[in-house]
Scaffold this motif. Structure first.
Motif, PDB file in Angstrom:
ATOM      1  N   GLU A 115      -5.190   6.864 -21.089  1.00 52.70           N
ATOM      2  CA  GLU A 115      -4.191   6.309 -20.172  1.00 52.70           C
ATOM      3  C   GLU A 115      -4.535   6.571 -18.714  1.00 52.70           C
ATOM      4  N   ALA A 116      -5.774   6.970 -18.455  1.00 51.60           N
ATOM      5  CA  ALA A 116      -6.176   7.268 -17.077  1.00 51.60           C
ATOM      6  C   ALA A 116      -6.144   6.015 -16.213  1.00 51.60           C
ATOM      7  N   SER A 117      -5.783   6.197 -14.947  1.00 52.96           N
ATOM      8  CA  SER A 117      -5.749   5.063 -14.021  1.00 52.96           C
ATOM      9  C   SER A 117      -7.160   4.778 -13.516  1.00 52.96           C
ATOM     10  N   SER A 118      -7.285   3.791 -12.649  1.00 58.51           N
ATOM     11  CA  SER A 118      -8.601   3.458 -12.102  1.00 58.51           C
ATOM     12  C   SER A 118      -8.990   4.463 -11.031  1.00 58.51           C
ATOM     13  N   GLY A 119     -10.231   4.363 -10.557  1.00 62.84           N
ATOM     14  CA  GLY A 119     -10.670   5.205  -9.461  1.00 62.84           C
ATOM     15  C   GLY A 119     -10.225   4.625  -8.130  1.00 62.84           C
ATOM     16  N   LEU A 120     -10.874   5.073  -7.082  1.00 63.53           N
ATOM     17  CA  LEU A 120     -10.522   4.574  -5.746  1.00 63.53           C
ATOM     18  C   LEU A 120     -10.829   3.083  -5.619  1.00 63.53           C
ATOM     19  N   ARG A 121      -9.958   2.376  -4.959  1.00 63.22           N
ATOM     20  CA  ARG A 121     -10.178   0.943  -4.725  1.00 63.22           C
ATOM     21  C   ARG A 121      -9.404   0.521  -3.480  1.00 63.22           C
ATOM     22  N   PHE A 122      -9.781  -0.607  -2.955  1.00 67.51           N
ATOM     23  CA  PHE A 122      -9.111  -1.111  -1.761  1.00 67.51           C
ATOM     24  C   PHE A 122      -7.646  -1.412  -2.049  1.00 67.51           C
ATOM     25  N   ASN A 123      -6.780  -1.019  -1.126  1.00 66.23           N
ATOM     26  CA  ASN A 123      -5.334  -1.245  -1.252  1.00 66.23           C
ATOM     27  C   ASN A 123      -4.830  -0.773  -2.609  1.00 66.23           C
ATOM     28  N   ILE A 124      -5.098   0.481  -2.912  1.00 70.24           N
ATOM     29  CA  ILE A 124      -4.812   1.045  -4.235  1.00 70.24           C
ATOM     30  C   ILE A 124      -3.328   0.975  -4.587  1.00 70.24           C
ATOM     31  N   CYS A 125      -2.451   0.974  -3.601  1.00 69.66           N
ATOM     32  CA  CYS A 125      -1.005   0.920  -3.866  1.00 69.66           C
ATOM     33  C   CYS A 125      -0.437  -0.498  -3.768  1.00 69.66           C
ATOM     34  N   SER A 126      -1.324  -1.484  -3.640  1.00 71.16           N
ATOM     35  CA  SER A 126      -0.914  -2.906  -3.613  1.00 71.16           C
ATOM     36  C   SER A 126       0.159  -3.178  -2.556  1.00 71.16           C
ATOM     37  N   LEU A 127      -0.087  -2.733  -1.343  1.00 70.46           N
ATOM     38  CA  LEU A 127       0.851  -2.979  -0.239  1.00 70.46           C
ATOM     39  C   LEU A 127       0.753  -4.432   0.205  1.00 70.46           C
ATOM     40  N   GLU A 128       1.889  -5.033   0.504  1.00 74.21           N
ATOM     41  CA  GLU A 128       1.907  -6.427   0.924  1.00 74.21           C
ATOM     42  C   GLU A 128       1.305  -6.614   2.315  1.00 74.21           C
ATOM     43  N   SER A 129       1.397  -5.569   3.141  1.00 72.83           N
ATOM     44  CA  SER A 129       0.881  -5.678   4.499  1.00 72.83           C
ATOM     45  C   SER A 129       0.388  -4.315   4.972  1.00 72.83           C
ATOM     46  N   SER A 130      -0.758  -4.299   5.636  1.00 70.19           N
ATOM     47  CA  SER A 130      -1.300  -3.057   6.184  1.00 70.19           C
ATOM     48  C   SER A 130      -0.725  -2.756   7.569  1.00 70.19           C
ATOM     49  N   HIS A 131       0.126  -3.640   8.061  1.00 67.01           N
ATOM     50  CA  HIS A 131       0.713  -3.459   9.387  1.00 67.01           C
ATOM     51  C   HIS A 131       1.970  -2.589   9.339  1.00 67.01           C
ATOM     52  N   LEU A 132       2.443  -2.283   8.151  1.00 67.07           N
ATOM     53  CA  LEU A 132       3.650  -1.461   8.026  1.00 67.07           C
ATOM     54  C   LEU A 132       3.300   0.026   8.084  1.00 67.07           C
ATOM     55  N   LYS A 133       4.163   0.786   8.716  1.00 65.12           N
ATOM     56  CA  LYS A 133       4.017   2.238   8.700  1.00 65.12           C
ATOM     57  C   LYS A 133       4.470   2.756   7.336  1.00 65.12           C
ATOM     58  N   ASN A 134       3.979   3.936   6.970  1.00 65.16           N
ATOM     59  CA  ASN A 134       4.343   4.503   5.666  1.00 65.16           C
ATOM     60  C   ASN A 134       5.850   4.578   5.476  1.00 65.16           C
ATOM     61  N   LYS A 135       6.552   4.992   6.526  1.00 60.25           N
ATOM     62  CA  LYS A 135       8.003   5.149   6.406  1.00 60.25           C
ATOM     63  C   LYS A 135       8.714   3.808   6.255  1.00 60.25           C
ATOM     64  N   GLU A 136       8.016   2.722   6.544  1.00 50.24           N
ATOM     65  CA  GLU A 136       8.616   1.392   6.414  1.00 50.24           C
ATOM     66  C   GLU A 136       8.422   0.792   5.023  1.00 50.24           C
ATOM     67  N   VAL A 137       7.615   1.461   4.195  1.00 53.65           N
ATOM     68  CA  VAL A 137       7.432   1.007   2.807  1.00 53.65           C
ATOM     69  C   VAL A 137       8.456   1.754   1.959  1.00 53.65           C
ATOM     70  N   THR A 138       9.504   1.087   1.574  1.00 56.82           N
ATOM     71  CA  THR A 138      10.654   1.752   0.941  1.00 56.82           C
ATOM     72  C   THR A 138      10.319   2.403  -0.395  1.00 56.82           C
ATOM     73  N   ASP A 139       9.373   1.842  -1.135  1.00 57.60           N
ATOM     74  CA  ASP A 139       9.057   2.387  -2.456  1.00 57.60           C
ATOM     75  C   ASP A 139       7.659   3.017  -2.480  1.00 57.60           C
ATOM     76  N   LEU A 140       7.236   3.575  -1.353  1.00 58.14           N
ATOM     77  CA  LEU A 140       5.878   4.122  -1.269  1.00 58.14           C
ATOM     78  C   LEU A 140       5.660   5.246  -2.278  1.00 58.14           C
ATOM     79  N   ASP A 141       6.625   6.129  -2.433  1.00 56.92           N
ATOM     80  CA  ASP A 141       6.469   7.251  -3.371  1.00 56.92           C
ATOM     81  C   ASP A 141       6.259   6.750  -4.790  1.00 56.92           C
TER      82      ASP A 141
END
Length: 298
Positions: A251-277
């Motif tokens: 059940e291991a996840s993948s290794g490092l990859r681009f945009n690993i958390c599938s963020l819709e935009s890289s222009h948002l600050k971490n605190k602006e991503v409501t479900d970042l955790d």
């Protein structure tokens, strides 16, 4: 650094009284020699055997950890006291070993040593017995237990490893399941403790023991250089593939990859991503996080 700072304080303000408790290490002793008005006291000069005897008698009382072994221990009480050499950590480790392992023959072997060795040597004998007892249970444990000891010593300079992390970092050739690793850790619980943050030594002397071939013994000791190589390769493989062995960690996840958390935009600050955790928890495993942070330390 702290010792040098204390020495400077003492030299500039002689009226300041500071109590320092530590092991007798050169990096601490040498700077403090600059303090002219100092007093030294070694705990090894204090015979704590009466206190050891009191603690042992307390543990033999109903409800104590040794209550069920009372008959065996009462006959050997003074042997326990003498073998401790006044070290509470020796007695506490011995009690934990008896309760967890129940090997009274091994206890008799430890107590039966006729040479009156120094306290540290007595402690080493007990530690070796705990490790050897855990390692000899199965063919797999003979390989994995020394790795566990090495991992715990090596991770003392990074962050404590959880049972899951220890399992993830094992060499890819080992197909041992996680539950078996947890069993081995339970057998080592006399010298290793599972905290909220991970596995740590029950006492700092365990780290010194695990890193020293003469103290640990050749059968259950692995070179720190080899351990660091195993952990470094493990970190790199996990960062590349997400796991060292897909069969062992299905059940291991993948290794490092681009945009690993599938963020819709890289222009948002971490605190602006409501479900970042939640995204981090879902996409970045604990072993991938550890590997990314500490691969260079190994």
């Amino acid at each position: 650094f702290a010792a040098r700072c204390l020495a400077q304080i003492c030299s500039r303000a002689s009226w300041v009284k500071i109590i320092v408790t530590s092991r007798d290490l050169p990096e601490i002793r040498t700077p403090l020699k600059a303090c002219l008005d100092r007093r030294e006291y070694s705990l090894f000069d204090n015979d704590a055997r009466n206190d050891i005897r009191t603690l042992l008698e307390h543990e033999l009382e109903p409800g104590g950890r040794l209550a069920t072994f009372r008959e065996f221990i009462v006959e050997r009480k003074e042997m326990f006291v003498d073998s401790s050499q006044g070290l509470f950590i020796w007695l506490d480790t011995m009690i934990a070993f008896i309760v967890k392992d129940g090997s009274l023959d091994a206890v008799d072997t430890i107590l039966g040593q006729t040479t009156r060795s120094e306290a540290e040597a007595r402690l080493d004998v007990l530690y070796r017995t705990v490790v050897k007892s855990a390692a000899e249970k199965t063919k797999t444990s003979k390989i994995v237990v020394p790795l566990i000891i090495g991992f715990v010593v090596a991770s003392s300079k990074t962050q404590p490893l959880t049972p899951h992390l220890i399992h993830a970092l094992l060499p890819s050739s080992l197909l041992v399941p996680l539950k078996e690793v947890k069993v081995m850790l339970a057998r080592l619980s006399a010298i290793l403790v599972l905290t909220d943050h991970g596995i740590v030594a029950a006492h700092t002397s365990t780290y010194d023991f695990g890193a020293d071939k003469e103290r640990c013994g050749g059968e259950t000791w692995l070179s720190p250089v080899y351990i660091e190589q195993v952990m470094a390769m493990g970190c790199l493989e996990i960062m590349m593939h997400g796991t060292r062995n897909r069969k062992r960690q299905r059940e291991a996840s993948s290794g490092l990859r681009f945009n690993i958390c599938s963020l819709e935009s890289s222009h948002l600050k971490n605190k602006e991503v409501t479900d970042l955790d939640q995204r981090v928890e879902k996409n970045i495993s604990s072993e991938l996080l550890y590997s990314s942070l500490y691969w260079v330390d190994h």
